[in-house]
Design a protein around this motif. Sequence first.
Motif, PDB file in Angstrom:
ATOM      1  N   UNK A   1     -12.355  45.447  -6.396  1.00  0.00           N
ATOM      2  CA  UNK A   1     -10.916  45.579  -6.123  1.00  0.00           C
ATOM      3  C   UNK A   1     -10.260  44.207  -5.989  1.00  0.00           C
ATOM      4  N   UNK A   2     -10.925  43.285  -5.300  1.00  0.00           N
ATOM      5  CA  UNK A   2     -10.406  41.934  -5.148  1.00  0.00           C
ATOM      6  C   UNK A   2     -10.305  41.239  -6.506  1.00  0.00           C
ATOM      7  N   UNK A   3     -11.351  41.377  -7.330  1.00  0.00           N
ATOM      8  CA  UNK A   3     -11.347  40.771  -8.662  1.00  0.00           C
ATOM      9  C   UNK A   3     -10.226  41.318  -9.522  1.00  0.00           C
ATOM     10  N   UNK A   4     -10.024  42.625  -9.478  1.00  0.00           N
ATOM     11  CA  UNK A   4      -8.944  43.257 -10.240  1.00  0.00           C
ATOM     12  C   UNK A   4      -7.591  42.746  -9.781  1.00  0.00           C
ATOM     13  N   UNK A   5      -7.395  42.665  -8.475  1.00  0.00           N
ATOM     14  CA  UNK A   5      -6.136  42.173  -7.924  1.00  0.00           C
ATOM     15  C   UNK A   5      -5.909  40.714  -8.325  1.00  0.00           C
ATOM     16  N   UNK A   6      -6.961  39.910  -8.262  1.00  0.00           N
ATOM     17  CA  UNK A   6      -6.859  38.496  -8.615  1.00  0.00           C
ATOM     18  C   UNK A   6      -6.489  38.326 -10.089  1.00  0.00           C
ATOM     19  N   UNK A   7      -7.159  39.079 -10.969  1.00  0.00           N
ATOM     20  CA  UNK A   7      -6.845  39.019 -12.396  1.00  0.00           C
ATOM     21  C   UNK A   7      -5.412  39.457 -12.672  1.00  0.00           C
ATOM     22  N   UNK A   8      -4.977  40.507 -12.000  1.00  0.00           N
ATOM     23  CA  UNK A   8      -3.603  40.986 -12.181  1.00  0.00           C
ATOM     24  C   UNK A   8      -2.598  39.904 -11.775  1.00  0.00           C
ATOM     25  N   UNK A   9      -2.835  39.280 -10.630  1.00  0.00           N
ATOM     26  CA  UNK A   9      -1.914  38.235 -10.154  1.00  0.00           C
ATOM     27  C   UNK A   9      -1.921  37.011 -11.064  1.00  0.00           C
ATOM     28  N   UNK A  10      -3.094  36.632 -11.574  1.00  0.00           N
ATOM     29  CA  UNK A  10      -3.174  35.506 -12.504  1.00  0.00           C
ATOM     30  C   UNK A  10      -2.448  35.824 -13.809  1.00  0.00           C
ATOM     31  N   UNK A  11      -2.655  37.031 -14.306  1.00  0.00           N
ATOM     32  CA  UNK A  11      -1.985  37.441 -15.542  1.00  0.00           C
ATOM     33  C   UNK A  11      -0.465  37.418 -15.368  1.00  0.00           C
ATOM     34  N   UNK A  12      -0.001  37.928 -14.247  1.00  0.00           N
ATOM     35  CA  UNK A  12       1.436  37.952 -13.953  1.00  0.00           C
ATOM     36  C   UNK A  12       2.000  36.532 -13.852  1.00  0.00           C
ATOM     37  N   UNK A  13       1.280  35.642 -13.179  1.00  0.00           N
ATOM     38  CA  UNK A  13       1.733  34.256 -13.023  1.00  0.00           C
ATOM     39  C   UNK A  13       1.768  33.533 -14.365  1.00  0.00           C
ATOM     40  N   UNK A  14       0.753  33.764 -15.189  1.00  0.00           N
ATOM     41  CA  UNK A  14       0.708  33.116 -16.501  1.00  0.00           C
ATOM     42  C   UNK A  14       1.828  33.641 -17.391  1.00  0.00           C
ATOM     43  N   UNK A  15       2.090  34.935 -17.337  1.00  0.00           N
ATOM     44  CA  UNK A  15       3.153  35.539 -18.139  1.00  0.00           C
ATOM     45  C   UNK A  15       4.508  34.941 -17.752  1.00  0.00           C
ATOM     46  N   UNK A  16       4.765  34.809 -16.464  1.00  0.00           N
ATOM     47  CA  UNK A  16       6.020  34.211 -16.005  1.00  0.00           C
ATOM     48  C   UNK A  16       6.125  32.753 -16.418  1.00  0.00           C
ATOM     49  N   UNK A  17       5.021  32.029 -16.344  1.00  0.00           N
ATOM     50  CA  UNK A  17       5.011  30.620 -16.723  1.00  0.00           C
ATOM     51  C   UNK A  17       5.293  30.450 -18.211  1.00  0.00           C
TER      52      UNK A  17
END
Length: 90
Positions: free
Chosen positions: A12-28
């Motif tokens: 669950x932590x890994x999934x959440x971390x990947x989701x947040x990284x993907x979101x941050x990269x998309x915004x960047x």
Amino acid sequence: MSESITKEDLHEFGTMLLHNLHKAMKNSVAEQKKEDQPEWLKSKTVRKLMDMSPGSIQNLRITGRVRFKKVMGSYYYNRSDLLALFSTNT
């Protein structure tokens, strides 16, 4: 009191971390694209963005409605001219 971490917790932590990284990269990437938009666009890009045929973009070039440059056989069109043209015609 000792808390144990389960495999499900790690997953669950890994999934959440990947989701947040993907979101941050998309915004960047979106912010970078806004800043890095070229002043001159290649014909193929203009046709794809504006959903135009090659003849339509050629007509804009021939009639002088947009500025263009020809570089080694490829036509490039001025972004601000295209935006002005299509914002006044909509």
